[in-house]
Motif scaffolding. Structure first.
Motif, PDB file in Angstrom:
ATOM      1  N   LYS A 243       0.863  -1.174   0.000  1.00 33.61           N
ATOM      2  CA  LYS A 243       0.000   0.000   0.000  1.00 33.61           C
ATOM      3  C   LYS A 243       0.900   1.225   0.000  1.00 33.61           C
ATOM      4  O   LYS A 243       1.955   1.236   0.633  1.00 33.61           O
ATOM      5  CB  LYS A 243      -0.905   0.041   1.233  1.00 33.61           C
ATOM      6  CG  LYS A 243      -1.647  -1.242   1.536  1.00 33.61           C
ATOM      7  CD  LYS A 243      -2.623  -1.611   0.450  1.00 33.61           C
ATOM      8  CE  LYS A 243      -3.420  -2.824   0.863  1.00 33.61           C
ATOM      9  NZ  LYS A 243      -3.400  -3.923  -0.013  1.00 33.61           N
ATOM     10  N   THR A 244       0.482   2.263  -0.697  1.00 31.08           N
ATOM     11  CA  THR A 244       1.236   3.512  -0.732  1.00 31.08           C
ATOM     12  C   THR A 244       0.682   4.421   0.346  1.00 31.08           C
ATOM     13  O   THR A 244      -0.510   4.718   0.364  1.00 31.08           O
ATOM     14  CB  THR A 244       1.118   4.171  -2.119  1.00 31.08           C
ATOM     15  OG1 THR A 244       1.528   3.223  -3.110  1.00 31.08           O
ATOM     16  CG2 THR A 244       1.998   5.393  -2.217  1.00 31.08           C
ATOM     17  N   LEU A 245       1.551   4.858   1.257  1.00 32.17           N
ATOM     18  CA  LEU A 245       1.145   5.627   2.421  1.00 32.17           C
ATOM     19  C   LEU A 245       1.413   7.114   2.215  1.00 32.17           C
ATOM     20  O   LEU A 245       2.538   7.516   1.926  1.00 32.17           O
ATOM     21  CB  LEU A 245       1.926   5.142   3.654  1.00 32.17           C
ATOM     22  CG  LEU A 245       1.734   5.912   4.949  1.00 32.17           C
ATOM     23  CD1 LEU A 245       0.300   5.794   5.458  1.00 32.17           C
ATOM     24  CD2 LEU A 245       2.718   5.408   6.000  1.00 32.17           C
ATOM     25  N   PHE A 246       0.352   7.906   2.363  1.00 28.90           N
ATOM     26  CA  PHE A 246       0.444   9.361   2.319  1.00 28.90           C
ATOM     27  C   PHE A 246       0.105   9.883   3.710  1.00 28.90           C
ATOM     28  O   PHE A 246      -0.865   9.443   4.321  1.00 28.90           O
ATOM     29  CB  PHE A 246      -0.542   9.931   1.300  1.00 28.90           C
ATOM     30  CG  PHE A 246      -0.186   9.604  -0.116  1.00 28.90           C
ATOM     31  CD1 PHE A 246       0.512  10.514  -0.891  1.00 28.90           C
ATOM     32  CD2 PHE A 246      -0.560   8.394  -0.682  1.00 28.90           C
ATOM     33  CE1 PHE A 246       0.845  10.214  -2.206  1.00 28.90           C
ATOM     34  CE2 PHE A 246      -0.240   8.088  -1.986  1.00 28.90           C
ATOM     35  CZ  PHE A 246       0.468   9.001  -2.759  1.00 28.90           C
ATOM     36  N   VAL A 247       0.912  10.836   4.198  1.00 22.24           N
ATOM     37  CA  VAL A 247       0.766  11.368   5.558  1.00 22.24           C
ATOM     38  C   VAL A 247       0.582  12.879   5.472  1.00 22.24           C
ATOM     39  O   VAL A 247       1.119  13.535   4.574  1.00 22.24           O
ATOM     40  CB  VAL A 247       2.028  11.023   6.385  1.00 22.24           C
ATOM     41  CG1 VAL A 247       1.985  11.653   7.753  1.00 22.24           C
ATOM     42  CG2 VAL A 247       2.182   9.520   6.511  1.00 22.24           C
ATOM     43  N   ALA A 248      -0.159  13.418   6.438  1.00 16.57           N
ATOM     44  CA  ALA A 248      -0.349  14.868   6.506  1.00 16.57           C
ATOM     45  C   ALA A 248       1.021  15.555   6.493  1.00 16.57           C
ATOM     46  O   ALA A 248       1.900  15.225   7.292  1.00 16.57           O
ATOM     47  CB  ALA A 248      -1.118  15.247   7.760  1.00 16.57           C
ATOM     48  N   THR A 249       1.191  16.488   5.576  1.00 15.43           N
ATOM     49  CA  THR A 249       2.478  17.148   5.386  1.00 15.43           C
ATOM     50  C   THR A 249       2.981  17.807   6.662  1.00 15.43           C
ATOM     51  O   THR A 249       4.179  17.755   6.960  1.00 15.43           O
ATOM     52  CB  THR A 249       2.373  18.180   4.245  1.00 15.43           C
ATOM     53  OG1 THR A 249       1.940  17.502   3.061  1.00 15.43           O
ATOM     54  CG2 THR A 249       3.702  18.861   3.982  1.00 15.43           C
ATOM     55  N   LYS A 250       2.091  18.380   7.432  1.00 12.76           N
ATOM     56  CA  LYS A 250       2.532  19.095   8.640  1.00 12.76           C
ATOM     57  C   LYS A 250       3.091  18.158   9.716  1.00 12.76           C
ATOM     58  O   LYS A 250       3.767  18.609  10.630  1.00 12.76           O
ATOM     59  CB  LYS A 250       1.403  19.952   9.202  1.00 12.76           C
ATOM     60  CG  LYS A 250       0.208  19.176   9.691  1.00 12.76           C
ATOM     61  CD  LYS A 250      -0.888  20.102  10.168  1.00 12.76           C
ATOM     62  CE  LYS A 250      -2.083  19.304  10.644  1.00 12.76           C
ATOM     63  NZ  LYS A 250      -3.156  20.174  11.099  1.00 12.76           N
ATOM     64  N   LYS A 251       2.833  16.865   9.603  1.00 13.59           N
ATOM     65  CA  LYS A 251       3.349  15.911  10.597  1.00 13.59           C
ATOM     66  C   LYS A 251       4.272  14.858   9.978  1.00 13.59           C
ATOM     67  O   LYS A 251       4.506  13.805  10.561  1.00 13.59           O
ATOM     68  CB  LYS A 251       2.190  15.229  11.310  1.00 13.59           C
ATOM     69  CG  LYS A 251       1.385  16.190  12.171  1.00 13.59           C
ATOM     70  CD  LYS A 251       0.459  15.450  13.095  1.00 13.59           C
ATOM     71  CE  LYS A 251      -0.258  16.422  14.000  1.00 13.59           C
ATOM     72  NZ  LYS A 251      -1.121  15.722  14.946  1.00 13.59           N
ATOM     73  N   ILE A 252       4.816  15.163   8.805  1.00 14.00           N
ATOM     74  CA  ILE A 252       5.636  14.184   8.098  1.00 14.00           C
ATOM     75  C   ILE A 252       6.906  13.830   8.874  1.00 14.00           C
ATOM     76  O   ILE A 252       7.316  12.665   8.913  1.00 14.00           O
ATOM     77  CB  ILE A 252       5.982  14.670   6.662  1.00 14.00           C
ATOM     78  CG1 ILE A 252       6.590  13.542   5.830  1.00 14.00           C
ATOM     79  CG2 ILE A 252       6.900  15.868   6.671  1.00 14.00           C
ATOM     80  CD1 ILE A 252       5.630  12.559   5.310  1.00 14.00           C
ATOM     81  N   ASP A 253       7.525  14.800   9.526  1.00 15.51           N
ATOM     82  CA  ASP A 253       8.756  14.514  10.283  1.00 15.51           C
ATOM     83  C   ASP A 253       8.485  13.596  11.467  1.00 15.51           C
ATOM     84  O   ASP A 253       9.252  12.672  11.737  1.00 15.51           O
ATOM     85  CB  ASP A 253       9.412  15.816  10.752  1.00 15.51           C
ATOM     86  CG  ASP A 253       9.969  16.630   9.596  1.00 15.51           C
ATOM     87  OD1 ASP A 253      10.352  16.021   8.574  1.00 15.51           O
ATOM     88  OD2 ASP A 253      10.011  17.868   9.707  1.00 15.51           O
TER      89      ASP A 253
END
Length: 73
Positions: free
Chosen positions: A52-62
Motif C-alpha cells: 500500500k502507498t502511504l500518504f501522511v499529513a504534510t505538517k506531521k511528516i517529520d
C-alpha cells in the motif's frame, strides 16, 4: 489538508503502521497500486508486491518518519 507520500508499506507491517499513526493523531490515507492497476486493465506492474502507498499529513511528516523509521525505507 495537504498530504505527502511517505513510503510503500507491506501487508504485514500495515496494521502496526496504522496503529502508530492513529495513536499519534497523524492523518494519513492509503492508495492500493494493485487495485489501481486492475481497474486500469493491467495488473502485471503491481502484482509482485501487495503493498500500500502511504500518504501522511504534510505538517506531521517529520514525526511520522521518526515514529515509523523501522517500518519504512
Amino acid at each position: 489538508m495537504k498530504y505527502t507520500l511517505l513510503s510503500n508499506i507491506n501487508h504485514f507491517d500495515l496494521p502496526i503502521v496504522e496503529s502508530v499513526l492513529n495513536k499519534n493523531d497523524i492523518d494519513f490515507f492509503l492508495k492500493m497500486p494493485y487495485d489501481s492497476s486492475v481497474m486500469a486493465g493491467w495488473a502485471a506492474p503491481a502484482t509482485g508486491f501487495n503493498e500500500k502507498t502511504l500518504f501522511v499529513a504534510t505538517k506531521k511528516i517529520d514525526l511520522a518518519r521518526k515514529l515509523l523509521a523501522k517500518y519504512i525505507l
